[in-house]
Design an enzyme around this catalytic site. Structure first.
Site, PDB file in Angstrom:
ATOM      1  N   SER A 239     -39.111 -35.755  54.281  1.00 44.51           N
ATOM      2  CA  SER A 239     -39.207 -36.740  55.351  1.00 44.51           C
ATOM      3  C   SER A 239     -38.129 -36.451  56.378  1.00 44.51           C
ATOM      4  CB  SER A 239     -39.031 -38.152  54.786  1.00 44.51           C
ATOM      5  OG  SER A 239     -37.731 -38.309  54.229  1.00 44.51           O
ATOM      6  N   LYS A 240     -38.051 -37.293  57.411  1.00 37.86           N
ATOM      7  CA  LYS A 240     -37.081 -37.049  58.479  1.00 37.86           C
ATOM      8  C   LYS A 240     -35.645 -37.085  57.966  1.00 37.86           C
ATOM      9  CE  LYS A 240     -39.630 -38.306  62.612  1.00 37.86           C
ATOM     10  NZ  LYS A 240     -39.669 -39.136  63.835  1.00 37.86           N
ATOM     11  N   ARG A 241     -35.392 -37.869  56.941  1.00 39.93           N
ATOM     12  CA  ARG A 241     -34.020 -37.938  56.436  1.00 39.93           C
ATOM     13  C   ARG A 241     -33.616 -36.626  55.753  1.00 39.93           C
ATOM     14  NH1 ARG A 241     -36.759 -40.545  52.224  1.00 39.93           N
ATOM     15  NH2 ARG A 241     -36.129 -39.910  50.128  1.00 39.93           N
ATOM     16  N   HIS A 242     -34.619 -35.822  55.360  1.00 43.78           N
ATOM     17  CA  HIS A 242     -34.332 -34.518  54.762  1.00 43.78           C
ATOM     18  C   HIS A 242     -34.299 -33.410  55.804  1.00 43.78           C
ATOM     19  CE1 HIS A 242     -36.457 -36.607  51.279  1.00 43.78           C
ATOM     20  NE2 HIS A 242     -35.223 -36.427  50.845  1.00 43.78           N
ATOM     21  N   GLY A 243     -34.817 -33.667  56.980  1.00 38.83           N
ATOM     22  CA  GLY A 243     -34.902 -32.618  57.998  1.00 38.83           C
ATOM     23  C   GLY A 243     -36.322 -32.263  58.368  1.00 38.83           C
TER      24      GLY A 243
END
Length: 490
Positions: A239-243
């Site tokens: 997800s966005k929190r992972h990149g």
């Protein structure tokens, strides 16, 4: 010999992210390895979510990474007549039928099936033919065989088999005349003569349905390959929190395209213990069968390490151009400011071992480019002119003390005698000032470093001085003397 016609078929309902890029890369490597072709197809039939902005971002991202294509980009919205012709062929042959069921009816039946613990699927109400409903355009459904099994040999996962009783009569054309995903991709793949379909394993469930459509249309099957998904470091869906950002965000963050390509190629594929691959090596060595069956884990630290490697290996002229681009993007270099290309090359080369991204390199470059280093500022202040930078006040307080004034004055006098700041000659001057006084070189070097850069950490001081040039070095040394004098009077 494999004849490889692969395709990358993104849906422009969002930006191109890491998973999509890896899919594109593996298709590209496979086609290039086998001397085949890569076809780029934009699956834009979802008109409510597809945008031109997303399409252009996808194309820009692929171009940035150096992934070219041999044909396309084709847009599904330009091929609607082709889908209509294939749907009419199935209708004429009795392999498809009009369905007049309303969406709310289908939803109610789906819920009832789930309540009974059954697989929710179309009950075949219109399969044997029903009278047209006036004023209600029908959808078109494919008559899926309900007996036997559908099997295929996946190049990564091996044999996969599905009982046809689990498959329903899928809609191939909606009531508004637009084709559905499963139908349009089959028509596209057969008319574009795609031999190998390489995509994410979230499509495995679609493959048996598509195989039935291939057979219904009388076309040979391509070879299917489904790649495991990419997970975050916590093994949750990326997800966005992972990149899981747009690939172009990584360009903004200062990553080099060759680092991204190298990293994504190794994300699930390997060749022994080798980590660094040139593009030519990837093409030569790539084997789709060597892709792991298990999900790949995204490791941002490894990507950062690779980026640092490629920054160090980058051609000096190209690295300087990339640095200048980053400096302008970050507002650290005004649009009309001109820096000599050779100076930028020296700066980039000087900082290559210290920066893992171009953003980091641009920030480290600040003291080379500004006219003034300021020490007397409020730390919470965010105001900063293009022509100045803030030094570390603690460093200034510690190292810019009255006892360095005589050393600075003698240093200025000796530097004024030089035509240019040759590194070897500057080092001799430093030694001539410190040795007679019984001082270690660092006793002069560190205060000078703070005066010139505003920091206590930098590349080699004599290299920094050479890049800054005589005029700027003298100006900053005199400014440091002025700063010491003002502090002494307070």
């Amino acid at each position: 010999m494999i004849i490889a016609w692969a395709r990358f078929a993104p849906s422009p309902t969002g930006y191109l992210h890491l998973g999509g890029v890896r899919t594109a890369l593996f298709n590209w490597l496979f086609a290039r390895h086998h001397g085949g072709k890569l076809i780029l197809r934009i699956e834009d039939t979802d008109r409510t979510r597809s945008t031109e902005e997303y399409i252009q971002a996808i194309l820009e991202g692929l171009r940035w990474l150096g992934m070219d294509w041999d044909e396309g980009p084709f847009r599904q919205t330009d091929r609607m007549e082709l889908y209509r012709q294939h749907a009419e062929k199935l209708l004429a042959e009795g392999k498809a039928y009009p369905c007049y069921c309303l969406p709310e009816e289908l939803e109610a039946k789906r819920k009832e099936a789930m309540q009974r613990g059954e697989v929710p699927k179309y009950d075949g109400k219109c399969r044997q033919g029903v009278p047209p409903v006036p004023g209600r355009p029908p959808a078109i459904r494919f008559k899926t065989p309900h007996e036997g099994k559908t099997a295929f040999d996946d190049l990564i996962h091996g044999p996969i088999e599905v009982d046809n009783a689990q498959l329903d009569d899928l809609i191939i054309v909606r009531s508004d005349g637009t084709p559905t995903y499963n139908f349009s991709v089959v028509v596209d793949d057969v008319t574009m003569e795609i031999t190998h379909v390489i995509r994410g394993d979230d499509h495995i469930a679609n493959t048996p349905r598509q195989i039935q459509l291939y057979r219904g249309l009388g076309y040979p099957l391509p070879t299917f390959t489904h790649m495991p998904m990419i997970l975050g470091p916590d093994r949750a869906r990326l997800s966005k929190r992972h990149g899981a950002e747009s690939i172009l965000v990584y360009r903004q963050w200062g990553y080099l395209p060759e680092a991204m390509v190298n990293y994504l190629a190794r994300l699930g594929w390997s060749y022994g213990d080798q980590e660094i691959f040139s593009l030519e090596e990837m093409v030569r060595l790539f084997d789709i069968r060597k892709v792991n069956k298990s999900a790949a884990i995204f490791n941002p630290e490894k990507l950062l390490w690779l980026n640092g490697y490629y920054i160090r290996a980058c051609d000096r002229a190209r690295l300087a151009a990339l640095l200048q681009e980053q400096l302008r993007a970050a507002g650290l270099l005004s649009a009309d400011a001109q820096v000599h290309p050779e100076t930028l090359q020296k700066i980039a080369h000087c900082l290559a071992d210290r920066a893992k991204t171009l953003v980091e390199m641009a920030e480290l470059s600040r003291y080379f480019l500004v006219e003034e280093i300021r020490y007397d500022y409020v730390q919470s202040s965010t105001e900063l002119k293009v022509e100045e930078t803030h030094g570390n006040p603690q460093a200034a307080e510690k190292f810019l003390q009255p006892e360095v004034v005589p050393l600075f004055e003698e240093l200025i006098a000796k530097l004024e005698e030089l035509q240019e700041l040759d590194q070897a000659r500057v080092e001799e001057i430093f030694t001539s000032l410190t040795a007679p006084r019984g001082l270690k070189l660092v006793k002069l070097a560190q205060p000078v470093r703070v005066a010139l850069t505003g920091t206590t950490v930098s590349p080699g001081l004599f290299e920094v001085m050479s890049i800054l040039g005589k005029e700027k070095v003298l100006k900053r040394l005199r400014a440091a003397l002025s700063y010491i004098g003002k502090r002494s009077c307070t």
